[in-house]
Motif scaffolding. Structure first.
Motif, short mmCIF file in Angstrom:
data_model
loop_
_atom_site.label_atom_id
_atom_site.label_comp_id
_atom_site.label_asym_id
_atom_site.label_seq_id
_atom_site.Cartn_x
_atom_site.Cartn_y
_atom_site.Cartn_z
N SER A 38 87.43 59.03 21.16
CA SER A 38 87.35 57.58 21.10
C SER A 38 88.49 56.96 21.89
CB SER A 38 87.38 57.10 19.64
OG SER A 38 88.53 57.55 18.99
N TYR A 39 88.14 55.98 22.70
CA TYR A 39 89.06 55.22 23.53
C TYR A 39 89.81 56.09 24.54
CZ TYR A 39 87.70 51.72 20.25
OH TYR A 39 86.94 50.88 19.50
N ALA A 40 89.26 57.25 24.85
CA ALA A 40 89.87 58.12 25.85
C ALA A 40 89.76 57.49 27.24
CB ALA A 40 89.19 59.48 25.84
N TYR A 41 90.72 57.74 28.06
CA TYR A 41 90.74 57.26 29.45
C TYR A 41 90.43 58.47 30.32
CZ TYR A 41 92.47 54.92 33.63
OH TYR A 41 92.59 54.34 34.88
N LEU A 42 89.17 58.54 30.82
CA LEU A 42 88.70 59.75 31.46
C LEU A 42 88.14 59.58 32.88
CD1 LEU A 42 86.85 61.16 28.32
CD2 LEU A 42 89.03 61.94 29.23
N PRO A 43 88.57 58.59 33.66
CA PRO A 43 88.04 58.53 35.03
C PRO A 43 88.49 59.78 35.79
CG PRO A 43 89.85 57.00 34.79
CD PRO A 43 89.57 57.56 33.43
N LEU A 93 85.17 55.90 31.31
CA LEU A 93 84.81 56.99 32.20
C LEU A 93 84.61 56.52 33.63
CD1 LEU A 93 82.70 57.96 29.32
CD2 LEU A 93 83.85 59.82 30.48
N THR A 94 85.15 55.35 33.95
CA THR A 94 85.02 54.80 35.29
C THR A 94 86.38 54.75 35.96
OG1 THR A 94 85.33 52.52 34.57
CG2 THR A 94 83.09 53.36 34.58
N GLY A 95 86.37 54.77 37.25
CA GLY A 95 87.62 54.69 37.98
C GLY A 95 87.46 53.94 39.28
N ALA A 96 88.56 53.46 39.81
CA ALA A 96 88.53 52.71 41.06
C ALA A 96 88.08 53.60 42.22
CB ALA A 96 89.91 52.13 41.35
N PHE A 97 88.46 54.86 42.19
CA PHE A 97 88.13 55.77 43.30
C PHE A 97 87.06 56.79 42.93
CE2 PHE A 97 92.55 54.46 43.96
CZ PHE A 97 92.39 53.78 45.15
N LEU A 98 87.13 57.33 41.74
CA LEU A 98 86.20 58.37 41.34
C LEU A 98 85.95 58.28 39.83
CD1 LEU A 98 84.62 60.87 42.33
CD2 LEU A 98 86.62 62.23 41.77
#
Length: 140
Positions: free
Chosen positions: A72-77, A96-101
């Motif tokens: 929960s609430y993990a930062y996984l981009p 699970l989203t990121g600016a680059f990948l």
């Protein structure tokens, strides 16, 4: 005294990492010795991030066994979760989203997972099993 305390903390952190890797990705706490397995819960708290619960295998969790994991609430981009077993996992509010990948969940088993409010825009979900997954307010 300070040097000794630092050395003890470093040893505890190394042990925590070993147990987290064993219990979090592909192994199980039962494979650890009984003295370390009893303290797994306390050690998992040491491994938690301010951004949420992180799997010990991040950023490469390809094929990892994370059944029922609390992410929960993990930062996984940029995390590779392709082919991972995430059935019944709690990914509430996970990013699970990121600016680059964005995260790769291709072929992952997310059946019965809770993805309420998770940010999935741009994440690779090709071939992922989302049977009975809870996607309420998820950003796709």
């Amino acid at each position: 005294m300070r040097l000794r305390t630092t050395a003890i903390l470093a040893t505890a952190a190394a042990a925590a990492t070993s147990i987290l890797l064993l219990a979090g990705c592909g192994g199980s706490a039962s494979e650890a010795s009984s003295s370390t397995a009893t303290s797994t819960t306390a050690i998992r708290k040491l491994g938690s991030s301010q951004r949420g619960n992180q799997p010990a295998c991040a950023p490469n969790c390809q094929g990892a066994d994370l059944v029922g994991a609390n992410l929960s609430y993990a930062y996984l981009p940029s995390t590779n979760l392709s082919g991972a077993e995430l059935s019944g996992a709690n990914l509430t509010g996970a990013n699970l989203t990121g600016a680059f990948l964005s995260a790769d969940l291709g072929g992952a088993n997310l059946s019965g997972a809770n993805l309420t409010g998770a940010e999935l825009a741009g994440a690779n979900l090709t071939g992922a099993n989302l049977t009975r997954a809870k996607l309420t307010e998820a950003i796709l």
